[in-house]
Write a protein that holds these residues in place. Structure first.
Motif, PDB file in Angstrom:
ATOM      1  N   MET A   1     -56.454  69.459 -69.274  1.00 58.72           N
ATOM      2  CA  MET A   1     -55.923  69.636 -70.637  1.00 58.72           C
ATOM      3  C   MET A   1     -57.054  69.497 -71.639  1.00 58.72           C
ATOM      4  O   MET A   1     -57.881  68.599 -71.532  1.00 58.72           O
ATOM      5  CB  MET A   1     -54.846  68.576 -70.924  1.00 58.72           C
ATOM      6  N   ALA A   2     -57.086  70.347 -72.634  1.00 61.58           N
ATOM      7  CA  ALA A   2     -58.111  70.253 -73.653  1.00 61.58           C
ATOM      8  C   ALA A   2     -57.886  69.018 -74.509  1.00 61.58           C
ATOM      9  O   ALA A   2     -56.779  68.506 -74.636  1.00 61.58           O
ATOM     10  CB  ALA A   2     -58.083  71.501 -74.546  1.00 61.58           C
ATOM     11  N   GLU A   3     -58.968  68.523 -75.096  1.00 62.33           N
ATOM     12  CA  GLU A   3     -58.849  67.348 -75.935  1.00 62.33           C
ATOM     13  C   GLU A   3     -58.051  67.691 -77.190  1.00 62.33           C
ATOM     14  O   GLU A   3     -58.233  68.731 -77.805  1.00 62.33           O
ATOM     15  CB  GLU A   3     -60.225  66.825 -76.327  1.00 62.33           C
ATOM     16  N   SER A   4     -57.185  66.760 -77.573  1.00 58.72           N
ATOM     17  CA  SER A   4     -56.328  67.018 -78.717  1.00 58.72           C
ATOM     18  C   SER A   4     -56.646  66.128 -79.889  1.00 58.72           C
ATOM     19  O   SER A   4     -56.264  66.410 -81.010  1.00 58.72           O
ATOM     20  CB  SER A   4     -54.861  66.818 -78.328  1.00 58.72           C
ATOM     21  N   ASN A   5     -57.329  65.037 -79.638  1.00 55.43           N
ATOM     22  CA  ASN A   5     -57.546  64.070 -80.680  1.00 55.43           C
ATOM     23  C   ASN A   5     -59.018  63.733 -80.791  1.00 55.43           C
ATOM     24  O   ASN A   5     -59.781  63.859 -79.835  1.00 55.43           O
ATOM     25  CB  ASN A   5     -56.767  62.775 -80.380  1.00 55.43           C
ATOM     26  N   GLY A   6     -59.400  63.254 -81.982  1.00 56.97           N
ATOM     27  CA  GLY A   6     -60.738  62.755 -82.152  1.00 56.97           C
ATOM     28  C   GLY A   6     -60.845  61.357 -81.573  1.00 56.97           C
ATOM     29  O   GLY A   6     -59.921  60.837 -80.951  1.00 56.97           O
ATOM     30  N   PHE A  10     -56.418  60.737 -83.871  1.00 58.00           N
ATOM     31  CA  PHE A  10     -55.676  61.590 -84.792  1.00 58.00           C
ATOM     32  C   PHE A  10     -55.999  63.066 -84.554  1.00 58.00           C
ATOM     33  O   PHE A  10     -57.135  63.418 -84.261  1.00 58.00           O
ATOM     34  CB  PHE A  10     -56.012  61.235 -86.250  1.00 58.00           C
ATOM     35  N   ALA A  11     -54.971  63.902 -84.683  1.00 57.11           N
ATOM     36  CA  ALA A  11     -55.148  65.343 -84.525  1.00 57.11           C
ATOM     37  C   ALA A  11     -54.668  66.048 -85.800  1.00 57.11           C
ATOM     38  O   ALA A  11     -53.763  65.561 -86.482  1.00 57.11           O
ATOM     39  CB  ALA A  11     -54.368  65.864 -83.321  1.00 57.11           C
ATOM     40  N   PRO A  12     -55.265  67.200 -86.130  1.00 55.99           N
ATOM     41  CA  PRO A  12     -54.826  67.935 -87.323  1.00 55.99           C
ATOM     42  C   PRO A  12     -53.543  68.714 -87.043  1.00 55.99           C
ATOM     43  O   PRO A  12     -53.494  69.548 -86.141  1.00 55.99           O
ATOM     44  CB  PRO A  12     -55.999  68.874 -87.607  1.00 55.99           C
ATOM     45  N   LEU A  13     -52.516  68.446 -87.828  1.00 60.40           N
ATOM     46  CA  LEU A  13     -51.245  69.168 -87.732  1.00 60.40           C
ATOM     47  C   LEU A  13     -51.069  69.972 -89.014  1.00 60.40           C
ATOM     48  O   LEU A  13     -51.145  69.422 -90.110  1.00 60.40           O
ATOM     49  CB  LEU A  13     -50.072  68.200 -87.551  1.00 60.40           C
ATOM     50  N   ARG A  14     -50.822  71.252 -88.864  1.00 62.30           N
ATOM     51  CA  ARG A  14     -50.673  72.117 -90.032  1.00 62.30           C
ATOM     52  C   ARG A  14     -49.247  72.057 -90.572  1.00 62.30           C
ATOM     53  O   ARG A  14     -48.282  72.045 -89.819  1.00 62.30           O
ATOM     54  CB  ARG A  14     -51.019  73.567 -89.658  1.00 62.30           C
ATOM     55  N   CYS A  36     -52.243  70.258 -77.488  1.00 60.94           N
ATOM     56  CA  CYS A  36     -51.919  68.824 -77.491  1.00 60.94           C
ATOM     57  C   CYS A  36     -50.420  68.583 -77.673  1.00 60.94           C
ATOM     58  O   CYS A  36     -50.002  67.503 -78.065  1.00 60.94           O
ATOM     59  CB  CYS A  36     -52.723  68.092 -78.558  1.00 60.94           C
ATOM     60  N   SER A  37     -49.616  69.589 -77.376  1.00 63.40           N
ATOM     61  CA  SER A  37     -48.169  69.461 -77.582  1.00 63.40           C
ATOM     62  C   SER A  37     -47.563  68.328 -76.755  1.00 63.40           C
ATOM     63  O   SER A  37     -46.624  67.661 -77.202  1.00 63.40           O
ATOM     64  CB  SER A  37     -47.471  70.785 -77.255  1.00 63.40           C
ATOM     65  N   ALA A  38     -48.097  68.108 -75.559  1.00 63.60           N
ATOM     66  CA  ALA A  38     -47.538  67.062 -74.701  1.00 63.60           C
ATOM     67  C   ALA A  38     -47.674  65.684 -75.341  1.00 63.60           C
ATOM     68  O   ALA A  38     -46.794  64.828 -75.203  1.00 63.60           O
ATOM     69  CB  ALA A  38     -48.218  67.075 -73.342  1.00 63.60           C
ATOM     70  N   GLN A  39     -48.765  65.464 -76.051  1.00 66.69           N
ATOM     71  CA  GLN A  39     -48.994  64.157 -76.669  1.00 66.69           C
ATOM     72  C   GLN A  39     -48.111  63.920 -77.882  1.00 66.69           C
ATOM     73  O   GLN A  39     -47.948  62.779 -78.324  1.00 66.69           O
ATOM     74  CB  GLN A  39     -50.461  64.020 -77.073  1.00 66.69           C
ATOM     75  N   TYR A  40     -47.553  65.004 -78.440  1.00 69.42           N
ATOM     76  CA  TYR A  40     -46.740  64.854 -79.642  1.00 69.42           C
ATOM     77  C   TYR A  40     -45.255  65.041 -79.366  1.00 69.42           C
ATOM     78  O   TYR A  40     -44.470  65.219 -80.296  1.00 69.42           O
ATOM     79  CB  TYR A  40     -47.251  65.783 -80.747  1.00 69.42           C
ATOM     80  N   ARG A  41     -44.873  65.000 -78.092  1.00 74.22           N
ATOM     81  CA  ARG A  41     -43.459  64.901 -77.791  1.00 74.22           C
ATOM     82  C   ARG A  41     -42.997  63.513 -78.197  1.00 74.22           C
ATOM     83  O   ARG A  41     -43.737  62.543 -78.077  1.00 74.22           O
ATOM     84  CB  ARG A  41     -43.210  65.123 -76.300  1.00 74.22           C
ATOM     85  N   PRO A 104     -50.385  60.309 -82.341  1.00 73.96           N
ATOM     86  CA  PRO A 104     -49.187  60.611 -81.550  1.00 73.96           C
ATOM     87  C   PRO A 104     -48.019  59.689 -81.895  1.00 73.96           C
ATOM     88  O   PRO A 104     -48.218  58.575 -82.392  1.00 73.96           O
ATOM     89  CB  PRO A 104     -49.657  60.389 -80.107  1.00 73.96           C
ATOM     90  N   PRO A 105     -46.794  60.144 -81.659  1.00 69.79           N
ATOM     91  CA  PRO A 105     -45.595  59.378 -82.023  1.00 69.79           C
ATOM     92  C   PRO A 105     -45.552  58.001 -81.363  1.00 69.79           C
ATOM     93  O   PRO A 105     -46.002  57.813 -80.227  1.00 69.79           O
ATOM     94  CB  PRO A 105     -44.442  60.257 -81.505  1.00 69.79           C
ATOM     95  N   GLU A 106     -44.991  57.047 -82.109  1.00 69.37           N
ATOM     96  CA  GLU A 106     -44.798  55.691 -81.615  1.00 69.37           C
ATOM     97  C   GLU A 106     -43.483  55.149 -82.148  1.00 69.37           C
ATOM     98  O   GLU A 106     -42.842  55.767 -82.991  1.00 69.37           O
ATOM     99  CB  GLU A 106     -45.940  54.785 -82.077  1.00 69.37           C
ATOM    100  N   GLY A 107     -43.109  53.964 -81.668  1.00 71.85           N
ATOM    101  CA  GLY A 107     -41.932  53.293 -82.190  1.00 71.85           C
ATOM    102  C   GLY A 107     -40.883  53.005 -81.137  1.00 71.85           C
ATOM    103  O   GLY A 107     -40.767  53.728 -80.145  1.00 71.85           O
ATOM    104  N   ARG A 108     -40.115  51.954 -81.372  1.00 76.18           N
ATOM    105  CA  ARG A 108     -39.097  51.508 -80.417  1.00 76.18           C
ATOM    106  C   ARG A 108     -37.675  51.620 -80.974  1.00 76.18           C
ATOM    107  O   ARG A 108     -36.733  51.150 -80.356  1.00 76.18           O
ATOM    108  CB  ARG A 108     -39.353  50.047 -80.027  1.00 76.18           C
ATOM    109  N   PHE A 109     -37.534  52.204 -82.135  1.00 74.29           N
ATOM    110  CA  PHE A 109     -36.217  52.343 -82.758  1.00 74.29           C
ATOM    111  C   PHE A 109     -35.528  53.560 -82.142  1.00 74.29           C
ATOM    112  O   PHE A 109     -35.329  54.583 -82.788  1.00 74.29           O
ATOM    113  CB  PHE A 109     -36.401  52.515 -84.263  1.00 74.29           C
TER     114      PHE A 109
END
Length: 340
Positions: A1-6, A10-14, A36-41, A104-109
């Motif tokens: 997989m190509a690198e998605s983040n620095g 953080f990755a640039p989202l348009r 990097c779609s997998a990381q932002y599910r 990438p998304p986080e949280g336990r709610f």
């Protein structure tokens, strides 16, 4: 997989689309690069940490997804806030095509994996993660859902049309009750009690301003709902109580283990363990900084600390010495904390 983040994650989202929800709230639909779609599910109820530069300042803020994972779009919703530098900047200046850096998304709610009813309470912009939860529960399950949504005025109701549409499409499963402070005054415990009357086994999700959340949480617990069934998501933190601040003034040093390094740092009264780690030059993990996500958790192996807020760790984790460092003030002369 190509690198998605620095290096900082953080990755640039348009910004694909800007939706004006109300005069003081906007939704931003974000385009995630394919590599990097997998990381932002994400799971319903989670948030993104944005990194933006405003007036030369590098700032980070967390915003919940208002979209649902079953949908094609990734969307956050942001409400203007007095003194909210980033929230106001997003409302006033962001347009289609702009790139925003996000972790990438986080949280336990998040929804528990049950068939029990979902009972949700939202106040103002607290509807954002609640909306994601409702959409997901309706799309992915047969669960019944009821929503109590409080706002100061009718023109400040975010997602009014979308909620009306969902209620019509799911008339047998979704109940929406709007509470308008201008008409009925602030939410009272009796209003909460009336709304949850008749609910059987259910999970309760609460998000909104601090006083609103405190009223709802107390009323729900008073009704006999087990604490483990009550889920909270806070957007802000409360002032440090005087007794906790006084206790932290006795602390002299903090020993921090992170990334195979051990650093002993002098302590500055009033700082959290996370702030102390940063001052010591360590890149300690963090995200929401309100005690909701658990990203900054570490274990205290000696000494003690008191958490100002904890909506992420369960009782067993706390008993084992885990703390949310963004919310923890030391209470002993020395504290030894380990990020594992």
């Amino acid at each position: 997989m190509a690198e998605s983040n620095g290096d900082d994650g953080f990755a640039p989202l348009r910004v694909k689309r800007v939706v004006r929800e109300t005069s003081d709230a906007v939704s931003l639909v974000l385009d995630v690069p394919a590599h990097c779609s997998a990381q932002y599910r994400y799971r319903a109820g989670q948030f993104l940490t944005l990194r933006v530069t405003v007036d030369g300042q590098d700032l980070r803020r967390c915003y919940s997804m208002s979209s649902a994972p079953v949908e094609d779009d990734l969307q956050i919703t942001v409400k203007r806030d007095p003194g909210g530098v980033v929230s106001n900047w997003l409302n006033d200046t962001v347009s289609e095509g702009v790139e925003i850096h996000a972790a990438p998304p986080e949280g336990r709610f998040c929804l528990r994996d049950t068939d029990d009813e979902v009972v949700a309470f939202a106040g103002g912009s607290g509807i954002t993660p609640i909306m994601s939860l409702l959409r997901t529960a309706l799309a992915n399950s047969s669960r019944r859902v009821r929503l109590f949504y409080a706002n100061r005025s009718r023109d400040s109701v975010i997602f009014a049309a979308a909620l009306e549409r969902l209620a019509k499409e799911n008339a047998d499963r979704l109940t929406v009750a709007h509470h308008i402070d201008d008409d009925s005054g602030v939410v009272t415990p009796s209003a909460v009690g009336s709304f949850i009357s008749g609910a059987g086994a259910a999970d309760y999700y609460i998000c909104g301003p601090g006083p609103f959340m405190d009223t709802v949480e107390a009323a729900v617990l008073e009704s006999g709902v087990p604490r483990e069934r009550v889920h909270l998501e806070r957007f802000s933190i409360e002032p440090v109580p005087a007794d906790v601040a006084d206790a932290s003034g006795q602390t002299e040093e903090i020993v921090i283990e992170l990334d195979r390094k051990t650093v002993t740092a002098g302590y500055r009264a009033g700082n959290t363990l996370l702030q102390t780690a940063r001052i010591a030059g360590l890149r300690a993990p963090s995200s929401c900084e309100t005690g909701s996500c658990g990203t900054c958790m570490a274990r205290i192996v000696s000494g003690g600390a008191r958490m100002l807020n904890n909506d992420a760790l369960d009782d067993d984790e706390v008993a084992e010495g885990w703390v949310l460092t963004c919310q923890s003030l030391p209470t002993t002369r020395t504290v030894h904390v380990v990020y594992e």
